[in-house]
Design a protein around this motif. Structure first.
Motif, PDB file in Angstrom:
ATOM      1  N   LYS A  78       0.833  -1.194   0.000  1.00  0.00           N
ATOM      2  CA  LYS A  78       0.000   0.000   0.000  1.00  0.00           C
ATOM      3  C   LYS A  78       0.871   1.248   0.000  1.00  0.00           C
ATOM      4  CE  LYS A  78      -3.403   2.446   2.857  1.00  0.00           C
ATOM      5  NZ  LYS A  78      -4.144   2.422   4.153  1.00  0.00           N
ATOM      6  N   ASN A  79       0.491   2.230  -0.816  1.00  0.00           N
ATOM      7  CA  ASN A  79       1.177   3.516  -0.798  1.00  0.00           C
ATOM      8  C   ASN A  79       0.766   4.278   0.457  1.00  0.00           C
ATOM      9  OD1 ASN A  79       1.877   6.327  -1.283  1.00  0.00           O
ATOM     10  ND2 ASN A  79       2.194   5.756  -3.414  1.00  0.00           N
ATOM     11  N   LEU A  80       1.749   4.692   1.236  1.00  0.00           N
ATOM     12  CA  LEU A  80       1.480   5.331   2.532  1.00  0.00           C
ATOM     13  C   LEU A  80       1.552   6.855   2.468  1.00  0.00           C
ATOM     14  CD1 LEU A  80       3.533   2.900   4.804  1.00  0.00           C
ATOM     15  CD2 LEU A  80       1.075   2.861   4.327  1.00  0.00           C
ATOM     16  N   LYS A  81       1.503   7.396   1.282  1.00  0.00           N
ATOM     17  CA  LYS A  81       1.699   8.834   1.086  1.00  0.00           C
ATOM     18  C   LYS A  81       0.828   9.687   1.997  1.00  0.00           C
ATOM     19  CE  LYS A  81       1.498  12.347  -2.556  1.00  0.00           C
ATOM     20  NZ  LYS A  81       1.294  12.599  -4.009  1.00  0.00           N
ATOM     21  N   ASN A  82      -0.427   9.342   2.160  1.00  0.00           N
ATOM     22  CA  ASN A  82      -1.357  10.172   2.937  1.00  0.00           C
ATOM     23  C   ASN A  82      -1.640   9.614   4.330  1.00  0.00           C
ATOM     24  OD1 ASN A  82      -1.762  12.046   0.780  1.00  0.00           O
ATOM     25  ND2 ASN A  82      -3.080  10.537  -0.224  1.00  0.00           N
ATOM     26  N   THR A  83      -0.829   8.666   4.782  1.00  0.00           N
ATOM     27  CA  THR A  83      -1.044   8.032   6.083  1.00  0.00           C
ATOM     28  C   THR A  83      -0.420   8.855   7.214  1.00  0.00           C
ATOM     29  OG1 THR A  83      -1.077   5.829   5.084  1.00  0.00           O
ATOM     30  CG2 THR A  83      -0.615   5.956   7.451  1.00  0.00           C
ATOM     31  N   ILE A  84      -1.174   9.041   8.310  1.00  0.00           N
ATOM     32  CA  ILE A  84      -0.654   9.680   9.524  1.00  0.00           C
ATOM     33  C   ILE A  84      -1.010   8.796  10.715  1.00  0.00           C
ATOM     34  CG2 ILE A  84      -0.697  11.699  11.031  1.00  0.00           C
ATOM     35  CD1 ILE A  84      -1.456  13.413   8.682  1.00  0.00           C
ATOM     36  N   GLN A 126       5.453  10.856   3.914  1.00  0.00           N
ATOM     37  CA  GLN A 126       5.615  11.667   2.720  1.00  0.00           C
ATOM     38  C   GLN A 126       6.383  12.928   3.068  1.00  0.00           C
ATOM     39  OE1 GLN A 126       5.048  11.055  -0.333  1.00  0.00           O
ATOM     40  NE2 GLN A 126       5.176  13.027  -1.345  1.00  0.00           N
ATOM     41  N   LEU A 127       7.386  13.252   2.248  1.00  0.00           N
ATOM     42  CA  LEU A 127       8.231  14.407   2.517  1.00  0.00           C
ATOM     43  C   LEU A 127       8.646  15.049   1.212  1.00  0.00           C
ATOM     44  CD1 LEU A 127       9.616  15.901   4.885  1.00  0.00           C
ATOM     45  CD2 LEU A 127      11.594  14.423   4.523  1.00  0.00           C
ATOM     46  N   GLU A 128       8.553  16.375   1.154  1.00  0.00           N
ATOM     47  CA  GLU A 128       8.935  17.113  -0.051  1.00  0.00           C
ATOM     48  C   GLU A 128       9.692  18.379   0.339  1.00  0.00           C
ATOM     49  OE1 GLU A 128       5.296  17.853  -2.099  1.00  0.00           O
ATOM     50  OE2 GLU A 128       5.053  15.775  -2.779  1.00  0.00           O
ATOM     51  N   GLY A 129      10.251  19.054  -0.666  1.00  0.00           N
ATOM     52  CA  GLY A 129      10.920  20.328  -0.437  1.00  0.00           C
ATOM     53  C   GLY A 129      12.375  20.180  -0.039  1.00  0.00           C
ATOM     54  N   GLU A 155      11.121   2.747  -1.773  1.00  0.00           N
ATOM     55  CA  GLU A 155      11.186   2.626  -0.319  1.00  0.00           C
ATOM     56  C   GLU A 155      10.980   3.965   0.389  1.00  0.00           C
ATOM     57  OE1 GLU A 155      11.132  -0.071   1.042  1.00  0.00           O
ATOM     58  OE2 GLU A 155      12.439  -1.581   0.161  1.00  0.00           O
ATOM     59  N   ARG A 156      11.012   5.050  -0.351  1.00  0.00           N
ATOM     60  CA  ARG A 156      11.042   6.370   0.284  1.00  0.00           C
ATOM     61  C   ARG A 156       9.744   6.726   0.984  1.00  0.00           C
ATOM     62  NH1 ARG A 156      14.448   9.078  -4.775  1.00  0.00           N
ATOM     63  NH2 ARG A 156      16.275   7.699  -4.468  1.00  0.00           N
ATOM     64  N   ASN A 157       8.624   6.202   0.536  1.00  0.00           N
ATOM     65  CA  ASN A 157       7.383   6.473   1.264  1.00  0.00           C
ATOM     66  C   ASN A 157       7.014   5.309   2.178  1.00  0.00           C
ATOM     67  OD1 ASN A 157       6.359   4.540  -0.462  1.00  0.00           O
ATOM     68  ND2 ASN A 157       4.516   5.693  -0.999  1.00  0.00           N
ATOM     69  N   GLN A 158       8.036   4.519   2.552  1.00  0.00           N
ATOM     70  CA  GLN A 158       7.861   3.469   3.542  1.00  0.00           C
ATOM     71  C   GLN A 158       8.692   3.755   4.796  1.00  0.00           C
ATOM     72  OE1 GLN A 158       5.715   0.724   2.761  1.00  0.00           O
ATOM     73  NE2 GLN A 158       5.298   1.998   0.969  1.00  0.00           N
ATOM     74  N   VAL A 159       9.459   4.826   4.783  1.00  0.00           N
ATOM     75  CA  VAL A 159      10.287   5.198   5.931  1.00  0.00           C
ATOM     76  C   VAL A 159       9.449   6.020   6.905  1.00  0.00           C
ATOM     77  CG1 VAL A 159      12.317   6.509   6.687  1.00  0.00           C
ATOM     78  CG2 VAL A 159      12.399   5.214   4.545  1.00  0.00           C
ATOM     79  N   PRO A 160       9.369   5.631   8.180  1.00  0.00           N
ATOM     80  CA  PRO A 160       8.597   6.417   9.151  1.00  0.00           C
ATOM     81  C   PRO A 160       9.262   7.760   9.436  1.00  0.00           C
ATOM     82  CG  PRO A 160       9.718   4.587  10.237  1.00  0.00           C
ATOM     83  CD  PRO A 160       9.917   4.401   8.766  1.00  0.00           C
ATOM     84  N   LEU A 161       8.494   8.826   9.243  1.00  0.00           N
ATOM     85  CA  LEU A 161       8.973  10.198   9.449  1.00  0.00           C
ATOM     86  C   LEU A 161       8.356  10.736  10.733  1.00  0.00           C
ATOM     87  CD1 LEU A 161       8.407  11.444   5.783  1.00  0.00           C
ATOM     88  CD2 LEU A 161      10.508  10.456   6.756  1.00  0.00           C
ATOM     89  N   LEU A 162       9.200  11.135  11.670  1.00  0.00           N
ATOM     90  CA  LEU A 162       8.743  11.592  12.980  1.00  0.00           C
ATOM     91  C   LEU A 162       8.446  13.090  12.959  1.00  0.00           C
ATOM     92  CD1 LEU A 162       8.382  10.965  16.066  1.00  0.00           C
ATOM     93  CD2 LEU A 162      10.801  11.605  16.314  1.00  0.00           C
TER      94      LEU A 162
END
Length: 206
Positions: A78-84, A126-129, A155-162
């Motif tokens: 699953k694409n996690l782009k919009n997951t929080i 998801q991270l941009e900029g 893999e970039r949208n599978q890394v947990p971003l804090l």
């Protein structure tokens, strides 16, 4: 499980040998039957396409991707782009989606600034900029940071971003952000299933 295949020598090899090696690699990954036509498509798109291309081939529950000098067999996720995910009680492990493991507060994980009591801890994917990594003097594009850390595009949208509230703090297991806010203490978080383990195993033909 050999989910990657080194192809750096394939352009110097006979095409039939290359396609047989690809077929054997897929066989080792439990893809027992694949048509001659599909093998040719894999060869043409993965081996013969330009070096800066980002080809992708779907095979039922998997897809094949190329990154640098290897091709990878990846199970569809699953694409996690919009997951929080909100982590309200840090004394309880936070289970991540897509079988990505869990986050644990402990005494030996990644060192991070400790959030203030009124800050909401949340995990995004998801991270941009541009960002400023702790210890560096210049802001960098996020894409460049992923490349420097050898994280493949899928893999970039599978890394947990804090995040603390809406303030980005860390790509867990990879880097920490230098923020304008001053935090007075630290804590430790472990990610139990660091993605490095999923794509560093090589099936090498040299």
């Amino acid at each position: 499980m050999h989910n990657s295949l080194r192809i750096h020598q394939f352009q110097n090899m006979n095409k039939n040998m290359c396609t047989e090696l690809i077929r054997y690699w897929l066989f080792l990954n439990n893809i027992k039957t694949i048509s001659y036509q599909n093998i040719q498509v894999i060869y043409n798109q993965m081996i013969c396409s330009r070096i800066d291309a980002n080809p992708k081939i779907k095979l039922k529950q998997h897809e094949i991707r190329r990154y640098k000098k290897s091709i990878y067999l990846i199970k569809n996720r699953k694409n996690l782009k919009n997951t929080i995910l909100f982590w309200h009680n840090q004394n309880i492990q936070l289970t991540l989606p897509n079988n990505l493991g869990c986050l644990t507060k402990n005494n030996y994980g990644m060192i991070l600034p400790k959030p203030q009591k009124n800050e909401i801890i949340n995990i995004r994917f998801q991270l941009e900029g541009k960002i400023l990594i702790f210890g560096k003097s210049n802001r960098q594009k996020v894409k460049k940071v992923w490349q420097e850390n050898h994280i493949p595009p899928w893999e970039r949208n599978q890394v947990p971003l804090l995040f603390y509230d809406n303030c980005f703090i860390s790509a867990l297991g990879i880097f920490v952000i230098q923020t304008n806010k001053k935090y007075k203490s630290i804590w430790h978080i472990s990610w139990s299933d660091n993605l490095n383990s999923t794509y560093t195993k090589k099936f090498v033909f040299s």
